[in-house]
Design a protein around this motif. Structure first.
Motif, PDB file in Angstrom:
ATOM      1  N   SER B  45     -35.400  42.731  62.904  1.00 56.14           N
ATOM      2  CA  SER B  45     -36.847  42.682  62.656  1.00 56.14           C
ATOM      3  C   SER B  45     -37.466  44.052  62.893  1.00 56.14           C
ATOM      4  CB  SER B  45     -37.510  41.676  63.581  1.00 56.14           C
ATOM      5  OG  SER B  45     -36.988  40.401  63.354  1.00 56.14           O
ATOM      6  N   ASP B 162     -38.187  38.737  56.377  1.00 54.64           N
ATOM      7  CA  ASP B 162     -37.598  38.546  57.695  1.00 54.64           C
ATOM      8  C   ASP B 162     -37.277  37.064  57.905  1.00 54.64           C
ATOM      9  OD1 ASP B 162     -36.739  38.699  60.251  1.00 54.64           O
ATOM     10  OD2 ASP B 162     -38.520  39.717  61.047  1.00 54.64           O
ATOM     11  N   GLU B 163     -36.032  36.703  57.792  1.00 59.29           N
ATOM     12  CA  GLU B 163     -35.580  35.320  57.948  1.00 59.29           C
ATOM     13  C   GLU B 163     -36.489  34.339  57.229  1.00 59.29           C
ATOM     14  OE1 GLU B 163     -33.749  34.307  61.363  1.00 59.29           O
ATOM     15  OE2 GLU B 163     -33.611  36.326  62.204  1.00 59.29           O
TER      16      GLU B 163
HETATM   17 MG   LIG Z   1     -36.054  38.941  64.161  1.00 59.16          MG
END
Ligand SMILES: [Mg+2]
Ligand SMILES: Nc1ncnc2c1ncn2[C@@H]1O[C@H](COP(=O)(O)OP(=O)(O)OP(=O)(O)O)[C@@H](O)[C@H]1O
Lengths: 548, 218
Positions: B45, B162-163
């Motif tokens: 991240s 991000d994910e």
């Molecule tokens: Mg993360």
């Protein structure tokens, strides 16, 4: 290399928001520093006189007031918190809430109410004399000087201790108290062996607030004729127009406050308990028979002394003066009070929002900035007032050529006779309230929307207006309410900094009381109390909402 | 030409800490979809936030579409980088409808263009029927589509994700993986996708890398 990095940092962080924050911090810091500066100037004759003959009295009185009130409020506050937290008895829910109400009566209002109730012509003595034919030494009941002040402070400031200790006991102490009960301990030993030592951090936290209120009090002590640092600051200014000595007194008071903070840290640090993390609420034990009645009686008596009796007395007086007070002049007064409170609150919220936005990203800089912004709240009104006053007089001196050029006369006092001065005082004193509300608001909103917005091509300012502001409405509203109410009932700053002939509800009340026009003071007092009760309720509701 | 060029990038949260990202380099060509895999806490991240301009590196440089956005002497604000991002929890503005959320990044454009862009994006993510809804009235998968449309609407040079699947059910995941791949292909979008899940990478990405990196560049 380092220089390049500093420049890069500047490029990232420096903008209008940052600049306005710096201005705000400057406005807050300047008068406070100016007061301190006075310590390093050579003292004048007045000061030498004060130091020789009066300083000792101020110190002794201040210390007596602080110590005795501190102890008494600690006792009452903890006792009530313990009763409410660990027992069930008739009207408990009612008491749990109303025991906070004495905070809604400004102590100076309580002071004149009680003094007059208990005086020779007051309702207590005349009832005893006329109805019951009991003649007592009237001296016995008369509230005077130090003991009178202590009585008032104790019954109208104990809720600070009560509130903090109650919150602590209800949330944290279940395991200990229930264990002790299981081991067959009786209530009284539980109180002394477990409750008192366990809630020490909470008690200290509450007592510090009480002490702080006592140190900054002007209304009660001046009404009872007790000489303390705060009253001395006023007298030096109003009696002798000696700003320098007033500032010197203020800086000594400030040193006391710093000392207080130090002592608090020390007391709290020495003993830290490892409280069970999994804290659950304590289950109250139901009291029966005589014990239940006794518990209700204790709570009932205290809340009556601290709230209902003075309010009823004020209502009676208000009834007598309603027709003479409730007129257009009074509305004018009300309007003026609201007007200046709204202006100051609006300015505070604008600055608070900007500064809270800047201090969102954690850094040493934002830590210092947030400390500066909230400094005003831990500094007594009298100190801020004298700092602002001195600074404005200085400013008028510097601006004299400008005034002359504008043909306003030779060296007139323009700024220091205007409302600007009072507004600046309010802003410094109450910035912390607005800032705290906005800080919590920003915290709740979080960074994610802000970051999304910036990733979508909007700068800090557009992001603020389009994304953050709509999400901050709740915080703005509660911040506005709380700040407004504080300013609405504020006394010492208003007394010192208001322009000639400008009155607020609080200063008018104070004047009535001081001129022994007690009945006339009742209606403005009741309005102030009503507004304060409102604020107590708002705070409680907000608290509950945060918890849920 | 490389759309993203990262050189010797390092970052730590405070001066004394071990760097979370240590001299990291990466180049991405137009249209590539790079999957970044790595264990929790490995700095995935953080890497995306550095590219986005939400954090400032302690050293190294990043170039996006031929323009230097950060190095030791300069820093370009996130809003001026031409980078789009889909956050893990989507962060749709709760006080705006789907339509306003998507149009939020189109503010510089003329009215007609904004309208047509909006329709185009809604069609791309198949959400034409939902434009009047507020985020809380959407399912997780629908929110994710809107977040994607919102990030794509301003036509960023590179899209960071991000994910993006971590909030979705497993059933939904397979379907959405497929859709996402099509959407990115249609838009010819250069992207970086951060994930825990090897399957995501296999389904969507044209290239993958692990963090922390063992061999320093790829
Ligand atoms: Mg993360
Ligand atoms: N604000 C912060 N301050 C200090 N350390 C942080 C902060 N945010 C993250 N970290 C640390 O930085 C490291 C990298 O965090 P990051 O969020 O980039 O990991 P990640 O690879 O995305 O992990 P995950 O897969 O769990 O999302 C972690 O060890 C984390 O503890």
């Amino acid at each position: 290399m380092e220089l390049d990095k500093a420049r890069r940092y500047f490029q990232k962080e420096c903008n209008g928001w940052w600049l306005i924050s710096m201005v705000g911090a400057g406005v807050i810091l300047l008068p406070i520093l100016y007061v301190f500066l006075s310590l390093f100037q050579s003292p004048n004759e007045n000061w030498i006189h004060i130091r020789q003959y009066l300083l000792q009295t101020y110190t002794v009185n201040t210390i007596i007031l602080v110590t005795v009130t501190g102890l008494l409020t600690a006792f009452i506050g903890v006792l009530l918190a313990w009763l409410i937290a660990s027992y069930d008895f008739p009207f408990k829910r009612f008491f749990r809430f109303t025991l906070i109400f004495p905070l809604a009566i400004p102590p100076y209002i309580a002071a004149y109410t009680y003094r007059n109730m208990l005086s020779y012509t007051g309702v207590v003595q005349s009832t005893l004399r006329n109805q019951l034919d009991i003649h007592i030494n009237s001296e016995l009941l008369t509230l005077t000087s130090v003991s009178g002040s202590i009585f008032i402070f104790t019954f109208f400031l104990y809720p600070y201790v009560y509130l903090i200790t109650l919150a602590f006991l209800e949330k944290q102490s279940a395991a200990y108290i229930e264990n002790a009960r299981m081991l067959g301990q009786k209530p009284v030993p539980i109180f002394f062996k477990i409750i008192l030592p366990l809630s020490r951090p909470a008690i200290i936290g509450g007592v510090v607030l009480v002490v702080y209120e006592v140190l900054s009090d002007y209304g009660v002590t001046s009404y009872f004729g007790v000489h303390t640092f705060t009253t001395a600051i006023f007298q030096t200014w109003f009696g002798m127009y000696d700003v320098d000595s007033a500032m010197r007194l203020a800086s000594w008071l400030m040193i006391m406050i710093v000392g207080l903070v130090f002592i608090e840290r020390l007391l709290r640090k020495r003993r830290r308990y490892h409280l069970p993390r999994q804290s659950r609420s304590i289950v109250p034990v139901r009291l029966k028979g005589g014990k239940a009645v006794a518990a209700s009686l204790v709570c009932g008596t205290i809340v009556s002394i601290g709230f209902f009796i003075p309010v009823i007395q004020l209502l009676a007086w208000a009834g007598m003066t309603f027709h003479t007070i409730w007129d257009s002049q009074f509305f004018e007064l009300l309007y003026q009070t609201v007007y200046i409170a709204v202006i100051a609150t609006a300015i505070i919220l604008v600055f608070s929002t900007i500064i809270a936005n800047v201090t969102r990203s954690p850094s040493t800089f934002s830590y210092i900035l947030s400390k500066i912004v909230t400094a005003g709240y831990s500094i007594p009104g009298a100190i801020i007032a004298i700092g602002v006053l001195a600074l404005f007089i200085l400013l008028d001196g510097w601006l004299a050529p400008v005034y002359e050029w504008m043909e306003l006369g030779e060296a007139p006092l323009i700024l220091s006779l205007s409302l600007v001065m009072l507004v600046v005082g309010y802003v410094i004193r109450y910035m912390a309230m607005g800032y705290n509300a906005m800080e919590v608001g920003f915290e709740k909103v979080g960074n994610r929307y802000t970051e999304s917005s910036r990733m979508l091509g909007h700068g800090k300012t557009t992001t603020f207006f389009k994304v953050e502001l709509p999400l901050l409405k709740g915080a703005l509203l509660s911040g506005f309410l709380l700040t407004f109410i504080e300013i609405f009932k504020e006394l010492p700053l208003a007394l010192l900094l208001r322009p000639f002939n400008f009155e607020t509800l609080a200063t008018k009340t104070y004047q009535y009381a001081n001129d022994e026009r007690i009945y006339e003071a009742a209606i403005p007092s009741l309005i102030i109390i009503a507004v304060s009760v409102l604020s107590v309720i708002v705070v409680q509701l907000l608290d509950r909402r945060v918890k849920e | 030409m490389n759309i993203v060029d990262i050189q010797e990038l390092s970052f730590s949260f405070s001066r004394n800490d071990e760097p979370i990202i240590d001299r990291f380099s990466l180049s991405i060509k137009k249209g590539e979809v790079v999957g970044i895999l790595g264990p929790s806490g490995s700095g995935k991240s953080t890497l995306l936030r550095l590219i986005a301009g939400l954090e400032m590196p302690s050293s190294g440089s990043i170039t996006i579409a031929g323009r230097r956005v950060v190095d030791d002497r300069m820093f370009i604000q996130p809003e001026d980088r031409g980078v789009g991002m889909v956050f893990q929890d989507y962060a749709l503005f709760p006080h705006m409808t789907v339509k306003d959320n998507i149009m939020f990044g189109l503010s510089g454009l003329p009215r007609d263009k904004r309208k047509s862009d909006l329709e185009e994006m809604l069609e791309l993510v198949q959400m034409q029927d939902y434009k009047k809804r507020y985020p809380h009235e959407l399912s997780g998968g629908q929110q994710q589509r809107v977040a994607l449309a919102r990030a794509l609407a301003p036509r960023p040079n590179v899209l960071l994700m991000d994910e993006p699947f971590s909030n979705l059910d497993t059933d939904l995941k397979d379907e959405i993986r497929h859709d996402l791949r099509e959407i990115l292909q249609k838009a010819d979008m250069t992207s970086i996708l951060v994930t825990h899940d090897q399957k995501d990478v296999a389904a969507i990405c044209t290239k993958q890398m692990m963090v922390p990196v063992t061999s320093r560049s790829m």
